[in-house]
Design a protein around this motif. Sequence first.
Motif, short mmCIF file in Angstrom:
data_model
loop_
_atom_site.label_atom_id
_atom_site.label_comp_id
_atom_site.label_asym_id
_atom_site.label_seq_id
_atom_site.Cartn_x
_atom_site.Cartn_y
_atom_site.Cartn_z
N LEU A 38 -0.28 3.48 4.79
CA LEU A 38 -0.54 2.15 5.35
C LEU A 38 0.39 1.90 6.53
O LEU A 38 -0.03 1.40 7.59
CB LEU A 38 -0.32 1.08 4.27
CG LEU A 38 -0.56 -0.36 4.64
CD1 LEU A 38 -1.98 -0.57 5.14
CD2 LEU A 38 -0.30 -1.27 3.44
N GLY B 136 0.84 -1.20 0.00
CA GLY B 136 0.00 0.00 0.00
C GLY B 136 0.87 1.24 0.00
O GLY B 136 2.10 1.15 -0.07
N ASP C 12 -8.11 -1.15 1.00
CA ASP C 12 -7.16 -0.05 1.09
C ASP C 12 -5.73 -0.46 0.74
O ASP C 12 -4.82 0.36 0.78
CB ASP C 12 -7.21 0.59 2.48
CG ASP C 12 -6.86 -0.42 3.56
OD1 ASP C 12 -6.65 -1.60 3.23
OD2 ASP C 12 -6.83 -0.02 4.74
N HIS C 13 -5.53 -1.74 0.43
CA HIS C 13 -4.22 -2.19 -0.02
C HIS C 13 -4.41 -3.40 -0.92
O HIS C 13 -5.54 -3.84 -1.14
CB HIS C 13 -3.31 -2.52 1.17
CG HIS C 13 -3.78 -3.67 2.00
ND1 HIS C 13 -4.81 -3.54 2.92
CD2 HIS C 13 -3.41 -4.97 2.04
CE1 HIS C 13 -5.01 -4.70 3.51
NE2 HIS C 13 -4.19 -5.60 2.99
#
Lengths: 140, 140
Positions: free
Chosen positions: B54, B50, B117-118
């Motif tokens: 992150l 990420g 999100d990643h």
Amino acid sequence: MIRFLSNSVNRIDAKGRVSVPASFRSILASADVQDLYCFQDFVFPAISVGGPELLTRLEKRIEVADPFSPEANRMSLLVHGGGVFMRLDQEGRLMVTDFIRSFTGITDHVAFVGRGDHFQLWQPEAWEAAQKAAREGLGR
Amino acid sequence: MIRFLSNSVNRIDAKGRVSVPASFRSILASADVQDLYCFQDFVFPAISVGGPELLTRLEKRIEVADPFSPEANRMSLLVHGGGVFMRLDQEGRLMVTDFIRSFTGITDHVAFVGRGDHFQLWQPEAWEAAQKAAREGLGR
DNA sequence: CCGTTTCCCATTGACGCCCATGTGGTCCCA
DNA sequence: TGGGACCACATGGGCGTCAATGGGAAACGG
């Protein structure tokens, strides 16, 4: 009101595209949905398709859990890793990618099945069988 | 909105490079991310990737704990000791280093898996198995 | 100085945009 | 009521663009 009904089988062309039934497209159009969230269904060998709010609803179930819990990880693996956004081409056709084929067993025909707030893509024979099983299951 | 979705398998070339899927790259580009924070995942045999935020988020989690607690120590060991920054080359390819190979078992193909999100790098068969296990785990 | 990494360019195949065709069904009118 | 014009929709295919991949060569670091 979004409500997908009925089912029909369409043919995949030489380039791997398939027409989404006009009745489904008009529902999507009236809800102003451009991006389709498609994910590998949790219980059936089928791809479930709906608007972005379908993803939002699933993500809500992840957020309430501890981000490091097995529960949250398992959900994210399926919801994020097993889902994609797709778009229809100008004629309302969908590319049948490997993402769809490998999970459903679809080769040259697609069964479109309405499921209320979303619809599904099935390998036609698998759909027949599942429908039959569901009918028999009701009798008991 | 940053949201990595879907999964796909790409091939590693003779020099040990692999193309990051274009959909992931465009998300990174829109978030203006140059440096990728990569760490050995806590629960799966996969590398999580990420933006720098992150790492920041993980560090926040360490800070709230007592700095001398076993909990904080363990986290830092994994987050700092088990993490590196990497960059893509001009074509959007990633070097598959020993850091990645030894932890994941990746040899000649990489499964890219979106996680919201990643995203993650998996050995393809391990990914298949984990996805299957997650699906079965939901039933309970 | 040599092995490794990064840059640059070429190739190939996949995907999206556009336009054409066929077919079934509906509506209108004589 | 039978025929014909018309339309909506599923389907086919040309073509340009972009992504994934391969490989030569320069740049870098020990």
